[in-house]
Write a protein that holds these residues in place. Structure first.
Motif, PDB file in Angstrom:
ATOM      1  N   VAL A   1      -4.559   4.998   6.152  1.00 31.86           N
ATOM      2  CA  VAL A   1      -5.529   5.949   6.690  1.00 31.86           C
ATOM      3  C   VAL A   1      -4.880   6.727   7.825  1.00 31.86           C
ATOM      4  N   LYS A   2      -5.078   8.069   7.791  1.00 32.68           N
ATOM      5  CA  LYS A   2      -4.563   8.946   8.845  1.00 32.68           C
ATOM      6  C   LYS A   2      -5.720   9.698   9.487  1.00 32.68           C
ATOM      7  N   ASP A   3      -5.491  10.152  10.710  1.00 34.21           N
ATOM      8  CA  ASP A   3      -6.497  10.988  11.367  1.00 34.21           C
ATOM      9  C   ASP A   3      -6.163  12.463  11.136  1.00 34.21           C
ATOM     10  N   ALA A   4      -6.931  13.354  11.738  1.00 31.21           N
ATOM     11  CA  ALA A   4      -6.754  14.797  11.514  1.00 31.21           C
ATOM     12  C   ALA A   4      -5.409  15.308  12.032  1.00 31.21           C
ATOM     13  N   LYS A   5      -4.816  14.617  12.985  1.00 32.22           N
ATOM     14  CA  LYS A   5      -3.525  15.030  13.529  1.00 32.22           C
ATOM     15  C   LYS A   5      -2.353  14.503  12.710  1.00 32.22           C
ATOM     16  N   GLY A   6      -2.639  13.682  11.701  1.00 31.80           N
ATOM     17  CA  GLY A   6      -1.586  13.126  10.860  1.00 31.80           C
ATOM     18  C   GLY A   6      -1.060  11.795  11.337  1.00 31.80           C
ATOM     19  N   ALA A   7      -1.618  11.263  12.402  1.00 29.02           N
ATOM     20  CA  ALA A   7      -1.188   9.960  12.907  1.00 29.02           C
ATOM     21  C   ALA A   7      -1.799   8.853  12.050  1.00 29.02           C
TER      22      ALA A   7
ATOM     23  N   GLU B   1      -0.426   0.614   6.086  1.00 27.92           N
ATOM     24  CA  GLU B   1      -0.659   0.355   4.670  1.00 27.92           C
ATOM     25  C   GLU B   1      -1.219  -1.047   4.447  1.00 27.92           C
ATOM     26  N   PHE B   2      -2.150  -1.109   3.514  1.00 33.66           N
ATOM     27  CA  PHE B   2      -2.759  -2.369   3.120  1.00 33.66           C
ATOM     28  C   PHE B   2      -2.980  -2.333   1.618  1.00 33.66           C
ATOM     29  N   GLN B   3      -3.052  -3.516   1.015  1.00 34.85           N
ATOM     30  CA  GLN B   3      -3.188  -3.624  -0.439  1.00 34.85           C
ATOM     31  C   GLN B   3      -4.617  -4.008  -0.784  1.00 34.85           C
ATOM     32  N   VAL B   4      -5.130  -3.394  -1.850  1.00 39.26           N
ATOM     33  CA  VAL B   4      -6.456  -3.730  -2.353  1.00 39.26           C
ATOM     34  C   VAL B   4      -6.327  -4.010  -3.851  1.00 39.26           C
ATOM     35  N   SER B   5      -6.715  -5.201  -4.251  1.00 37.20           N
ATOM     36  CA  SER B   5      -6.660  -5.608  -5.655  1.00 37.20           C
ATOM     37  C   SER B   5      -7.902  -5.125  -6.395  1.00 37.20           C
ATOM     38  N   PRO B   6      -7.823  -4.983  -7.711  1.00 37.70           N
ATOM     39  CA  PRO B   6      -9.010  -4.574  -8.479  1.00 37.70           C
ATOM     40  C   PRO B   6     -10.163  -5.552  -8.271  1.00 37.70           C
ATOM     41  N   GLY B   7     -11.341  -5.000  -8.037  1.00 34.39           N
ATOM     42  CA  GLY B   7     -12.531  -5.816  -7.847  1.00 34.39           C
ATOM     43  C   GLY B   7     -12.703  -6.349  -6.440  1.00 34.39           C
ATOM     44  N   THR B   8     -11.867  -5.896  -5.504  1.00 35.62           N
ATOM     45  CA  THR B   8     -11.992  -6.364  -4.119  1.00 35.62           C
ATOM     46  C   THR B   8     -12.147  -5.171  -3.178  1.00 35.62           C
ATOM     47  N   SER B   9     -12.488  -5.487  -1.942  1.00 39.58           N
ATOM     48  CA  SER B   9     -12.665  -4.439  -0.939  1.00 39.58           C
ATOM     49  C   SER B   9     -11.926  -4.806   0.331  1.00 39.58           C
ATOM     50  N   LYS B  10     -11.777  -3.828   1.177  1.00 36.71           N
ATOM     51  CA  LYS B  10     -11.131  -4.019   2.483  1.00 36.71           C
ATOM     52  C   LYS B  10     -11.967  -3.289   3.520  1.00 36.71           C
ATOM     53  N   HIS B  11     -12.425  -4.029   4.531  1.00 37.91           N
ATOM     54  CA  HIS B  11     -13.155  -3.389   5.620  1.00 37.91           C
ATOM     55  C   HIS B  11     -12.167  -2.690   6.532  1.00 37.91           C
ATOM     56  N   LEU B  12     -12.534  -1.509   6.963  1.00 34.51           N
ATOM     57  CA  LEU B  12     -11.652  -0.672   7.767  1.00 34.51           C
ATOM     58  C   LEU B  12     -12.122  -0.706   9.222  1.00 34.51           C
ATOM     59  N   ASP B  13     -11.870  -1.817   9.869  1.00 34.69           N
ATOM     60  CA  ASP B  13     -12.268  -1.974  11.262  1.00 34.69           C
ATOM     61  C   ASP B  13     -11.486  -1.015  12.143  1.00 34.69           C
ATOM     62  N   GLY B  14     -12.128  -0.507  13.129  1.00 29.51           N
ATOM     63  CA  GLY B  14     -11.459   0.376  14.080  1.00 29.51           C
ATOM     64  C   GLY B  14     -11.670   1.853  13.825  1.00 29.51           C
ATOM     65  N   LEU B  15     -12.291   2.224  12.719  1.00 30.87           N
ATOM     66  CA  LEU B  15     -12.553   3.636  12.462  1.00 30.87           C
ATOM     67  C   LEU B  15     -13.768   4.074  13.282  1.00 30.87           C
ATOM     68  N   ILE B  16     -13.642   5.249  13.876  1.00 30.92           N
ATOM     69  CA  ILE B  16     -14.655   5.756  14.803  1.00 30.92           C
ATOM     70  C   ILE B  16     -15.605   6.693  14.078  1.00 30.92           C
ATOM     71  N   ARG B  17     -16.860   6.647  14.473  1.00 23.91           N
ATOM     72  CA  ARG B  17     -17.878   7.511  13.879  1.00 23.91           C
ATOM     73  C   ARG B  17     -17.617   8.969  14.258  1.00 23.91           C
ATOM     74  N   ASP B  18     -17.982   9.898  13.358  1.00 26.50           N
ATOM     75  CA  ASP B  18     -17.848  11.343  13.553  1.00 26.50           C
ATOM     76  C   ASP B  18     -16.402  11.791  13.740  1.00 26.50           C
ATOM     77  N   THR B  19     -15.483  11.120  13.087  1.00 26.97           N
ATOM     78  CA  THR B  19     -14.077  11.496  13.108  1.00 26.97           C
ATOM     79  C   THR B  19     -13.602  11.605  11.664  1.00 26.97           C
ATOM     80  N   LYS B  20     -12.819  12.652  11.354  1.00 26.95           N
ATOM     81  CA  LYS B  20     -12.305  12.824   9.990  1.00 26.95           C
ATOM     82  C   LYS B  20     -11.105  11.908   9.766  1.00 26.95           C
TER      83      LYS B  20
END
Length: 139
Positions: A92-98, A103-122
């Motif tokens: 995941v990158k922010d609008a500035k490209g940072a 990188e993280f791996q997600v297997s079929p049929g599973t999910s990954k919570h994205l902790d640390g993402l801020i509301r109202d940010t692209k």
């Protein structure tokens, strides 16, 4: 005696009114797209990879190149659908490209919570995968 009958009728009337309001509200939630998307946001991407193990490719969710978590109802999770061909690497990158989430791996049929993402940010998602078709959901 008249007083107790009017209390019973009032109680029955109140229960009926509450039931009608709940049924109507649920139907609005199910059938009005804007309301349903607000309370249960979900974006989907179908990605056909041709052996892109060595390069990062942007993910387009429902025609959008970014996701903005603009309501409190987002789970902030990414799901690799069970019908996907194999594991994927995502980042995941922010609008500035940072890079916000390495990188993280997600297997079929599973999910990954994205902790640390801020509301109202692209945020921009990128994928690296072997050849195959992948169905990704952002919730």
């Amino acid at each position: 005696m008249v007083n107790s009958k009017s209390k019973i009728f009032g109680l029955i009337g109140s229960v009926l009114i509450v039931t009608v309001v709940l049924v109507c509200s649920y139907q609005i939630y199910l059938n009005v797209g804007y309301v349903h998307h607000y309370f249960s946001p979900k974006l989907t991407s179908v990605f056909d990879a041709e052996d892109t193990r060595d390069e990062w490719n942007p993910i387009i969710f429902d025609g959008k190149d970014s996701i903005e978590y603009d309501t409190v109802f987002w789970d902030k999770a990414i799901i690799n659908d069970a019908n996907s061909d194999r594991n994927v690497l995502l980042r995941v990158k922010d609008a500035k490209g940072a890079i916000v989430i390495e990188e993280f791996q997600v297997s079929p049929g599973t999910s990954k919570h994205l902790d640390g993402l801020i509301r109202d940010t692209k945020y921009f998602f990128e994928i690296k995968a072997e050849e195959g078709q992948f169905i990704l959901n952002a919730t």
